[in-house]
Motif scaffolding. Structure first.
Motif, mmCIF file in Angstrom:
data_model
loop_
_atom_site.group_PDB
_atom_site.id
_atom_site.type_symbol
_atom_site.label_atom_id
_atom_site.label_comp_id
_atom_site.label_asym_id
_atom_site.label_seq_id
_atom_site.Cartn_x
_atom_site.Cartn_y
_atom_site.Cartn_z
ATOM 1 N N ASP A 8 1.097 27.924 -6.082
ATOM 2 C CA ASP A 8 0.653 29.271 -5.720
ATOM 3 C C ASP A 8 1.028 30.216 -6.863
ATOM 4 N N PRO A 9 0.037 30.718 -7.614
ATOM 5 C CA PRO A 9 0.353 31.573 -8.760
ATOM 6 C C PRO A 9 1.037 32.878 -8.369
ATOM 7 N N ARG A 10 0.878 33.306 -7.126
ATOM 8 C CA ARG A 10 1.530 34.551 -6.682
ATOM 9 C C ARG A 10 3.033 34.379 -6.544
ATOM 10 N N VAL A 46 -1.225 26.885 -12.204
ATOM 11 C CA VAL A 46 0.172 27.102 -12.578
ATOM 12 C C VAL A 46 1.033 26.441 -11.512
ATOM 13 N N VAL A 47 1.999 25.624 -11.961
ATOM 14 C CA VAL A 47 2.914 24.961 -11.030
ATOM 15 C C VAL A 47 4.323 25.446 -11.335
ATOM 16 N N ARG A 62 1.705 25.276 -16.917
ATOM 17 C CA ARG A 62 0.385 25.829 -16.651
ATOM 18 C C ARG A 62 -0.663 24.962 -17.319
ATOM 19 N N ALA A 63 -1.895 25.086 -16.849
ATOM 20 C CA ALA A 63 -2.998 24.309 -17.408
ATOM 21 C C ALA A 63 -4.228 25.185 -17.563
ATOM 22 N N THR A 94 3.338 16.805 -10.490
ATOM 23 C CA THR A 94 2.619 17.703 -9.588
ATOM 24 C C THR A 94 1.364 18.261 -10.247
ATOM 25 N N MET A 95 1.484 18.616 -11.529
ATOM 26 C CA MET A 95 0.343 19.204 -12.236
ATOM 27 C C MET A 95 -0.767 18.198 -12.462
#
Length: 140
Positions: A8-10, A46-47, A62-63, A94-95
């Protein structure tokens, strides 16, 4: 150390990311806060790695991707106090292995942590890659 991985990027604690990337990252200390925010905002995914007891961000990756078949892994880091607890492995797993890009062709640039990336299928660089370094103004 119990860790939760979340894309969750937030939830990303940008102050932690800004501080680490601008002071510790050999690959991009030149970036200011606005640059780092723009890179996070422009990322495909983003993880974050968070301590379950405090919720503190202790690692991030991030990717950038076309969302179909190719992705670039960037800005993978783990804060010093969380190293040695498998956080880097968890972030990369995870990513790339557990996310929507599990079947993508992944690429990255790194001068270290080759063993970490090899565990996730990254091989040594091959001779097909052509790279234009950042800031290269040759021919302009």
């Amino acid at each position: 150390m119990e860790i939760e991985y979340d894309d969750d990027p937030r939830r990303v604690q940008r102050d932690v990311v800004r501080r680490w990337l601008s002071t510790e990252a050999y690959w991009g200390r030149w970036r200011g806060d606005a640059d780092i925010d723009a890179s996070l905002d422009g990322s495909w995914r983003v993880v974050g790695a968070y301590r379950t007891d405090t919720g503190e961000l202790v690692g991030c990756a991030r990717a950038v991707s076309d969302g179909v078949g190719f992705a670039y892994l960037a800005d993978v880091f783990v804060v010093a106090e969380a190293r040695g607890h498998g956080v880097g492995t968890g972030l990369v797993r995870t990513m790339i292995d557990e996310g929507p890009g599990a079947l993508f062709r992944w690429t990255l640039f790194t001068s270290d942590a080759h063993g970490l990336y090899a565990k996730h299928g990254f091989g040594p660089p091959d001779e097909t890659a052509m790279v234009r370094p950042a800031g290269d103004l040759v021919g302009r």
